[in-house]
Design an enzyme around this catalytic site. Structure first.
Site, PDB file in Angstrom:
ATOM      1  CD  GLU A   1      -4.361  -4.986  -5.222  1.00 14.91           C
ATOM      2  OE1 GLU A   1      -3.928  -4.361  -4.221  1.00 14.91           O
ATOM      3  OE2 GLU A   1      -5.368  -5.714  -5.185  1.00 14.91           O
TER       4      GLU A   1
ATOM      5  CB  CYS B   1     -12.912  -3.508  -1.305  1.00 13.80           C
ATOM      6  SG  CYS B   1     -11.319  -2.700  -1.562  1.00 13.80           S
ATOM      7  CG  HIS B   2      -8.908  -6.613  -1.913  1.00 13.78           C
ATOM      8  ND1 HIS B   2      -8.689  -5.302  -1.566  1.00 13.78           N
ATOM      9  CD2 HIS B   2      -8.000  -6.901  -2.891  1.00 13.78           C
ATOM     10  CE1 HIS B   2      -7.691  -4.812  -2.291  1.00 13.78           C
ATOM     11  NE2 HIS B   2      -7.251  -5.763  -3.106  1.00 13.78           N
TER      12      HIS B   2
END
Length: 244
Positions: A182, A151-152
Site C-alpha cells: 500500500e 488482494c483487497h
C-alpha cells in the site's frame, strides 16, 4: 474364454447427489465503488477476476457475479494485452454476467460451493460493512462452502461473524494486500484502513511475502491471496478444494 461383465447398479439418489455436487457454482463478488477518495478512479481489478475465472471456467465450473449495488461495476487494471483478461472480457456469457451483476439479495446461497471476493481498491469502501455480503459469506461457509479472496478482497472478511459469534478469520492463516504494498502505491493515507492491520485486529494470523510476489494462504476452507500476482493461484486453490 468369455469376458466377465460388470454391471453397475444405478442408485438414483446417489446419482442425483453427485450431479448436484458437480453443479455447485462459485459466486464472484465485485466492488461497486469507483473512487479512491480524492486519488482518482478505481473499481474491481480485472486480472483478479479473469485469472481465477479462467482456472475455474477451464475446469467446467459455472460462476455467477454480484456487486453491492448490482448492474455494471467499475473496473480497474484494465489491460487486454493480458490473454486471460481479453478472454474473460469478450466471453459472450460472462460479458452479460459482468455487465448485469446481481445484488446479494438475488442470491440463493445453497446453489454455491464457494464465494470469492475479487480485489481492487474500491472494495475497501463497500465490502467491510456490507451486512448482506457478510450474511452470504457466513451462510456459504457454514454449509461447508469455500470462502476465497485476493488482494483487497479480504476486506470483505474482517467483520464476518459465524453463528457462534466468532469472527470467520479468527485464529486462521490469512493473507491480503500488505502495508508495504500500500505504501509503494502511495495510497496508505487514502484507503479507509490498512488491510494488513485490520486482518490482524480481526484475529487473523497474517502471513505475507515480499511485495508483488504470489502468496496464497489456505486454512481449511478459507483461501486468501496477497496481490494481483496471487489471483491465479487463489483460483487454483479454490478449484482444488471444490474437487475434494
Amino acid at each position: 474364454m468369455s469376458k466377465k461383465t460388470i454391471v453397475k447398479k444405478f442408485n438414483p439418489i446417489k446419482e442425483i447427489d453427485s450431479i448436484e455436487d458437480k453443479m455447485k457454482k462459485v459466486l464472484f463478488v465485485l466492488t461497486s465503488h469507483g473512487e479512491k477518495g480524492n486519488a482518482g478512479s478505481t473499481g474491481y481489478h480485472l486480472g483478479e477476476v479473469s485469472h481465477p475465472w479462467k482456472v475455474l471456467h477451464d475446469a467446467g465450473v459455472e460462476m455467477d457475479f454480484i456487486s453491492p449495488k448490482g448492474g455494471e461495476p467499475p473496473v480497474d487494471g484494465f489491460d487486454l494485452e493480458d490473454s486471460a483478461n481479453k478472454e474473460f472480457w469478450n466471453h459472450p456469457v460472462y460479458k452479460e454476467k459482468r455487465i448485469h451483476t446481481k445484488t446479494p439479495k438475488d442470491i440463493h446461497p445453497k446453489e454455491y460451493g464457494a464465494i470469492y471476493f475479487a480485489g481492487g481498491h474500491g472494495t475497501m469502501w463497500d465490502f467491510p460493512d456490507n451486512q448482506e455480503l457478510q450474511n452470504l459469506t457466513k451462510t456459504i461457509y457454514e454449509a461447508g462452502g469455500i470462502v476465497g479472496a485476493v488482494c483487497h478482497g479480504p476486506s470483505a472478511l474482517v467483520n464476518v461473524k459465524l453463528s457462534n459469534g466468532e469472527k470467520l478469520i479468527a485464529g486462521k492463516r490469512v493473507n491480503g494486500f500488505s502495508n508495504e504494498e500500500e505504501e509503494i502505491v502511495k495510497l496508505e493515507g487514502v484507503v479507509p484502513f490498512l488491510l494488513e492491520n485490520q486482518l490482524i485486529a480481526s484475529g487473523g494470523k497474517y502471513f505475507k511475502s515480499a511485495p508483488w510476489n504470489s502468496h496464497v494462504e489456505v486454512d481449511e476452507r478459507l483461501v486468501t491471496g496477497q496481490n494481483p500476482q496471487s489471483a491465479k493461484a487463489v483460483g487454483e486453490a479454490i478449484l482444488s478444494l471444490l474437487k475434494k
